[in-house]
Design an enzyme around this catalytic site. Sequence first.
Site, PDB file in Angstrom:
ATOM      1  N   ASP A   1       0.811  -1.225   0.000  1.00  0.00           N
ATOM      2  CA  ASP A   1       0.000   0.000   0.000  1.00  0.00           C
ATOM      3  C   ASP A   1       0.849   1.284   0.000  1.00  0.00           C
ATOM      4  O   ASP A   1       0.318   2.386   0.122  1.00  0.00           O
ATOM      5  CB  ASP A   1      -0.969   0.000   1.195  1.00  0.00           C
ATOM      6  CG  ASP A   1      -0.233  -0.169   2.520  1.00  0.00           C
ATOM      7  OD1 ASP A   1       1.008   0.007   2.549  1.00  0.00           O
ATOM      8  OD2 ASP A   1      -0.890  -0.482   3.531  1.00  0.00           O
TER       9      ASP A   1
ATOM     10  N   ASP B   1       2.743   2.757   2.199  1.00  0.00           N
ATOM     11  CA  ASP B   1       2.668   3.676   3.352  1.00  0.00           C
ATOM     12  C   ASP B   1       3.988   3.708   4.123  1.00  0.00           C
ATOM     13  O   ASP B   1       4.072   4.241   5.224  1.00  0.00           O
ATOM     14  CB  ASP B   1       1.510   3.292   4.289  1.00  0.00           C
ATOM     15  CG  ASP B   1       1.635   1.867   4.826  1.00  0.00           C
ATOM     16  OD1 ASP B   1       2.668   1.208   4.557  1.00  0.00           O
ATOM     17  OD2 ASP B   1       0.709   1.400   5.516  1.00  0.00           O
TER      18      ASP B   1
ATOM     19  N   ASP C   1      -1.399  -4.325   5.087  1.00  0.00           N
ATOM     20  CA  ASP C   1      -0.571  -3.825   3.984  1.00  0.00           C
ATOM     21  C   ASP C   1      -1.410  -3.567   2.725  1.00  0.00           C
ATOM     22  O   ASP C   1      -0.871  -3.350   1.651  1.00  0.00           O
ATOM     23  CB  ASP C   1       0.567  -4.807   3.692  1.00  0.00           C
ATOM     24  CG  ASP C   1       1.769  -4.105   3.044  1.00  0.00           C
ATOM     25  OD1 ASP C   1       1.811  -2.860   3.096  1.00  0.00           O
ATOM     26  OD2 ASP C   1       2.630  -4.779   2.473  1.00  0.00           O
TER      27      ASP C   1
ATOM     28  N   ASN D   1      -3.703   1.989  13.976  1.00  0.00           N
ATOM     29  CA  ASN D   1      -2.319   2.385  14.273  1.00  0.00           C
ATOM     30  C   ASN D   1      -1.439   1.210  14.688  1.00  0.00           C
ATOM     31  O   ASN D   1      -0.332   1.401  15.193  1.00  0.00           O
ATOM     32  CB  ASN D   1      -2.282   3.493  15.336  1.00  0.00           C
ATOM     33  CG  ASN D   1      -3.003   3.084  16.603  1.00  0.00           C
ATOM     34  OD1 ASN D   1      -3.301   1.896  16.798  1.00  0.00           O
ATOM     35  ND2 ASN D   1      -3.286   4.037  17.471  1.00  0.00           N
TER      36      ASN D   1
ATOM     37  N   ILE E   1      -4.354  -2.459  19.947  1.00  0.00           N
ATOM     38  CA  ILE E   1      -5.464  -2.093  20.841  1.00  0.00           C
ATOM     39  C   ILE E   1      -6.635  -1.625  19.981  1.00  0.00           C
ATOM     40  O   ILE E   1      -6.545  -0.580  19.328  1.00  0.00           O
ATOM     41  CB  ILE E   1      -5.026  -0.968  21.819  1.00  0.00           C
ATOM     42  CG1 ILE E   1      -3.807  -1.425  22.632  1.00  0.00           C
ATOM     43  CG2 ILE E   1      -6.173  -0.544  22.720  1.00  0.00           C
ATOM     44  CD1 ILE E   1      -3.103  -0.302  23.391  1.00  0.00           C
TER      45      ILE E   1
ATOM     46  N   GLU F   1      -9.302   1.676  22.785  1.00  0.00           N
ATOM     47  CA  GLU F   1      -8.245   2.666  22.534  1.00  0.00           C
ATOM     48  C   GLU F   1      -8.558   3.961  23.287  1.00  0.00           C
ATOM     49  O   GLU F   1      -7.672   4.599  23.843  1.00  0.00           O
ATOM     50  CB  GLU F   1      -8.107   2.916  21.020  1.00  0.00           C
ATOM     51  CG  GLU F   1      -7.090   3.980  20.659  1.00  0.00           C
ATOM     52  CD  GLU F   1      -5.703   3.454  20.253  1.00  0.00           C
ATOM     53  OE1 GLU F   1      -4.719   4.146  20.551  1.00  0.00           O
ATOM     54  OE2 GLU F   1      -5.610   2.383  19.641  1.00  0.00           O
TER      55      GLU F   1
ATOM     56  N   SER G   1      25.773   4.081  10.408  1.00  0.00           N
ATOM     57  CA  SER G   1      25.895   2.633  10.618  1.00  0.00           C
ATOM     58  C   SER G   1      25.921   2.262  12.103  1.00  0.00           C
ATOM     59  O   SER G   1      25.536   1.153  12.469  1.00  0.00           O
ATOM     60  CB  SER G   1      27.153   2.105   9.919  1.00  0.00           C
ATOM     61  OG  SER G   1      28.273   2.898  10.266  1.00  0.00           O
TER      62      SER G   1
END
Length: 510
Positions: free
Chosen positions: A121, A123, A143, A164, A168, A180, A198
Amino acid sequence: MERLCSYLPEKLFLKTTCYLVVRIFGPDIIKLLSADMNADVVCHTLEFCKQDPGQPLCHLYPLPKEPWKFTLETARQIVKKSPTLTYSRSRSDICSLPFLAKICQKIKSAIQNSVPSQDVDSDKYSVFPTLRGYHWRGRDCNDRNKTVYPGRRPDNWDAHQDSNCNGIWGVDPKDGIPYEKKFCEGSQPRGIILLGDSAGAHFHIAPEWITASQMSLKSFFNLPTALTDELNWPQLSGATGFLNSTRGIKEDSIYLRLWKRNHCNHRDYQNISRNGASSQNLKRFIESLSRNQLLDQPAIVIYAMIGNDVCSGNRDPVPEMTTPEKLYSSVMQTLQHLNSHLPNGSHVILYGLPDGTFLWDNLHNRYHPLGQLNQDVTYAHFYSFLNCLQVSPCHGWMSSNKTLRTLTSERAEQLSVTLKKIATSKKFMNFNLFYMDFDFQEITEEWRKRGGQPWQLIEPVDGFHPNEVALQLVADHFWKKVQLQWPQILGKENPFNPQIEQVFGDQGGH
């Protein structure tokens, strides 16, 4: 050699490639080793190593007793009739093997874009661990929907779905209130984002990969993971690690501490780090940071470019070093970018640069893993080999030249002063700005108190990066300092953590 190949995983064609290389070069390598030629001689004879005209001869192991040219000539005679010398070395790039082209391309593009290569998707969050997936940033829980990702404010209190990814969601059947809302409202959730190099990504080459006595099926089991994570282990790093330490140290990463403080922060981490990153090239990949000013929770951003502004592999590293003026202008650019992307109420911490003279002082007379068997390669030898090839991660500090080491530390100190000046004099609309010293001295002291030795804090193979233990101690130092001086950065403890555990268990894990 065949035993080594048998230990390698089939994944990424590692075993296949190994058998192929051994079939082509094995007979010659065996002939040369049987004639007591060392690794340097073998490498030059088979033309994987070369000495350019007018350049010094770079060697890792002690030079042979006979003059170099004579030894090399003898070695060449041994393999004179060998067909392998007809193979072109100009294409000795392993990616030119047809069956490796595809995976090489994937790794290269993950490095270039610093966003997950498998992200349906788009995102910037993934359900796949490596190639910049959830080892680097929280795992996506849907996804196929780009409005669902870690770190966003819940959509409609997540009554119907987990928007999110903190595990929850749904409604409490007892009173009809969304979980939530019940457990997270007013708890001031926040994410952790590292802008690093690194060291922040936790670069680590396992010593057992290059130590014959330690090679086994088990020691190479995680090689494919490491290669598709650019030889980094962000899942065990000090800032965003979420797996239990492999070194048996009880400290947690900053992300895990934030999650323990408030379970609503689950999965809200991003490790935006890159090998070779510095204040000067951060603009090339800062776009991969994911935060929506209107839809997402605030974030704690740690800016930790701790080496590459003073480090390079050049024969004369000094002209390459970032000047305080250049640092000032690029950090201001970065902060302006953050101000236009971070939700209001965020925090940014600028980390100073460490004093890397620590490396030479603690390692130069110790044996490198490649020299432990015959006690013939110390870190001093290893460093000078890298400098000779001009591939050292930090010629300035990894050098026998004390003047150069001091000079590198002086520049690092000037850059830290510049960062401190920015933090104390600049104000931004959407975040508060702080400065923290990278005090490796304090970390070492803490380690000594636990009965450790300073050299045990450095990656053994590269002799440069802080290792997993050091990174966890740095995280511990960071947390204690912030708790003491700026507790508002961390948010408050969520009194509903036990209830969240009761209803949602491990919240879907990582």
